[in-house]
Design an enzyme around this catalytic site. Structure first.
Site, PDB file in Angstrom:
ATOM      1  N   SER A  79       0.823  -1.210   0.000  1.00 44.55           N
ATOM      2  CA  SER A  79       0.000   0.000   0.000  1.00 44.55           C
ATOM      3  C   SER A  79       0.859   1.264   0.000  1.00 44.55           C
ATOM      4  O   SER A  79       0.531   2.241  -0.675  1.00 44.55           O
ATOM      5  CB  SER A  79      -0.961  -0.009   1.184  1.00 44.55           C
ATOM      6  OG  SER A  79      -0.295  -0.339   2.369  1.00 44.55           O
TER       7      SER A  79
ATOM      8  N   GLN B 248      -5.028  -6.590   3.227  1.00 41.52           N
ATOM      9  CA  GLN B 248      -4.912  -7.443   4.411  1.00 41.52           C
ATOM     10  C   GLN B 248      -5.905  -7.141   5.540  1.00 41.52           C
ATOM     11  O   GLN B 248      -6.233  -8.047   6.306  1.00 41.52           O
ATOM     12  CB  GLN B 248      -3.475  -7.386   4.944  1.00 41.52           C
ATOM     13  CG  GLN B 248      -2.465  -7.906   3.924  1.00 41.52           C
ATOM     14  CD  GLN B 248      -1.039  -7.687   4.362  1.00 41.52           C
ATOM     15  OE1 GLN B 248      -0.705  -7.808   5.540  1.00 41.52           O
ATOM     16  NE2 GLN B 248      -0.170  -7.357   3.420  1.00 41.52           N
TER      17      GLN B 248
ATOM     18  N   CYS C 115      -0.911  -3.962  12.339  1.00 43.45           N
ATOM     19  CA  CYS C 115      -2.278  -3.961  12.865  1.00 43.45           C
ATOM     20  C   CYS C 115      -2.317  -4.496  14.291  1.00 43.45           C
ATOM     21  O   CYS C 115      -2.654  -5.656  14.526  1.00 43.45           O
ATOM     22  CB  CYS C 115      -3.239  -4.742  11.989  1.00 43.45           C
ATOM     23  SG  CYS C 115      -4.919  -4.449  12.541  1.00 43.45           S
TER      24      CYS C 115
ATOM     25  N   ALA D 180      -4.068   2.563   7.615  1.00 42.57           N
ATOM     26  CA  ALA D 180      -4.566   3.925   7.815  1.00 42.57           C
ATOM     27  C   ALA D 180      -3.410   4.895   8.034  1.00 42.57           C
ATOM     28  O   ALA D 180      -3.446   6.042   7.573  1.00 42.57           O
ATOM     29  CB  ALA D 180      -5.517   3.958   9.004  1.00 42.57           C
TER      30      ALA D 180
ATOM     31  N   CYS E 120      -7.055   1.947  14.226  1.00 46.25           N
ATOM     32  CA  CYS E 120      -7.281   0.511  14.422  1.00 46.25           C
ATOM     33  C   CYS E 120      -8.782   0.293  14.500  1.00 46.25           C
ATOM     34  O   CYS E 120      -9.385   0.605  15.536  1.00 46.25           O
ATOM     35  CB  CYS E 120      -6.649   0.025  15.728  1.00 46.25           C
ATOM     36  SG  CYS E 120      -4.867   0.108  15.751  1.00 46.25           S
TER      37      CYS E 120
END
Length: 401
Positions: free
Chosen positions: A18, A50, A168, A313, A345
């Site tokens: 990304s 993902q 993450c 993000a 998150c």
């Protein structure tokens, strides 16, 4: 050793995830003269969204919807070199690939992601994907999570969180909350113990959201064990072996299902390069994303040593900063763009429930919506499942969001 084949590009981007593709798209848009002068170096043939793997592991989406052909995502004006980087020499502005291709650059963007070290847990490689041992951290194994949840008939379901930075940070617990819901629906929850065995010392780093998650754990009657780092999977005896980071003692816990989050690190070729800090990550300024040692190098995403959560993000906010500052640097102008540590998150707390954690450096909450995002909401679940993937494929990767 074989011949070395040399090529030269004005901008080389290491990594086609990304971060790499978003930056490439923005460079091509912001500086059309760079068309044909940008290379993205990444061995992957496929590209994955993902964040949806959590929902694939919970049987909510098919994993196939997360996969695209890598070449189809490369912006016009950038060339994809499908090879793995083996070494980088920032002093000579060059890097080497596995096939002995020497790639020279004027400017370098490091977006190589994070390395998942399956072999760092004894017995994991032999155990993964069968007999209740599963992980959402791989396209190959994510189906085994849903199989394990469906086949679970009671006993101990253990969900781990390692003692390294991971991508993450919420993912290790999200699948646990979904599994709890699935066990209740299947009528096996009263015969089960769900254990969250985490090497961290709390459920979440940001107090505002941690308070909500503590309530979720209480409501779902989950046993949280902290400072517990998984060091071995003894699949013959179905035992998970943990080391307590406080006492150094080991504890063996029997499992009927074991969802493993493997330890992660910076990619080896970065850790052994001069771009790395002591931890092995690309050493960049936390605001400008420029390398502290090599001004013609910028870093984005999971491979950078930014003191924030490693999420997609975060990369969405980092990509415009890295691309903008790189273009400024090329023009010998001051670096005007600044990254504030923003990350997000989306914490799934059950089927149709989600807490949208958003925060900056120093774990300061920074919320997008005009309501208290620390509450569990159906609307935020829909956002994660249906809206964010479209924003990713149609917006972020195209350099327009």
């Amino acid at each position: 050793m074989g011949m070395v084949y040399e090529v030269k590009f004005e901008v080389v981007i290491v990594g086609g995830g990304s971060g790499g593709i978003s930056v490439a798209s923005r460079l091509v848009k912001g500086a059309p003269y760079l068309k044909g002068k940008i290379a993205i170096v990444d061995p992957a043939k496929k590209h994955y969204y993902q964040p949806l793997w959590t929902l694939a592991g919970a049987g909510e989406v098919k994993k196939e919807v997360t996969e695209r052909d890598q070449q189809s995502l490369i912006p016009d004006g950038a060339e994809l070199i499908q090879e793995a980087v083996t070494s980088i020499d920032p002093d000579s502005n060059s890097l080497m690939t596995g096939s002995r291709k020497e790639i020279h650059y004027d400017y370098l963007v490091m977006a190589a992601g994070i390395q998942i070290n399956w072999d760092k847990i004894k017995g994991l490689k032999e155990a993964i994907g069968k007999d209740g041992v599963c992980s959402n951290y791989s396209y190959d194994y994510v189906d085994s999570t849903w199989e394990s949840i469906q086949n679970f008939k009671g006993g101990n379901a253990i969900f781990t969180h390692p003692n390294t930075p991971i991508k993450c940070g919420g993912a290790p617990q999200k699948i646990m909350y979904l599994a709890d819901d699935a066990f209740r629906k299947a009528g096996v929850r009263d015969k089960s113990q769900i254990i969250f065995a985490s090497a961290s010392d709390s459920i979440f780093a940001v107090k505002k959201y941690a308070n909500t998650l503590e309530k979720v754990i209480t409501r779902k009657e989950i046993t949280a064990k902290y400072k517990m780092n998984l060091i071995e999977v003894d699949s013959a005896n179905k035992l998970a072996v943990f080391e307590n980071s406080g006492t150094g003692e080991t504890e063996k816990i029997p499992y009927n299902m074991l969802h493993v989050v493997p330890p992660m690190s910076a990619p080896d070729f970065i850790a052994k390069s001069k771009l790395a800090d002591a931890g092995g990550w690309v050493d960049v300024d936390s605001s400008t994303l420029q390398s502290r040692k090599y001004p013609n190098v910028f870093g984005v995403g999971d491979c950078a040593n930014l003191p924030t959560s490693k999420t997609g993000a975060a990369i969405r906010k980092q990509a415009p900063v890295a691309a903008g500052n790189l273009l400024s640097y090329m023009k010998k102008q001051p670096l005007r763009h600044a990254y504030d540590g923003y990350t997000s998150c989306p914490l799934i707390t059950g089927y149709n429930k989600l807490v949208l954690a958003e925060f900056l450096y120093e774990n300061k909450p920074a919320e997008t919506f005009p309501f208290d995002q620390s509450k569990e909401r159906f609307s935020m679940y829909v956002l994660k499942k249906n809206i964010l993937p479209v924003m990713y494929w149609k917006g972020m990767l195209k350099g327009i969001m």
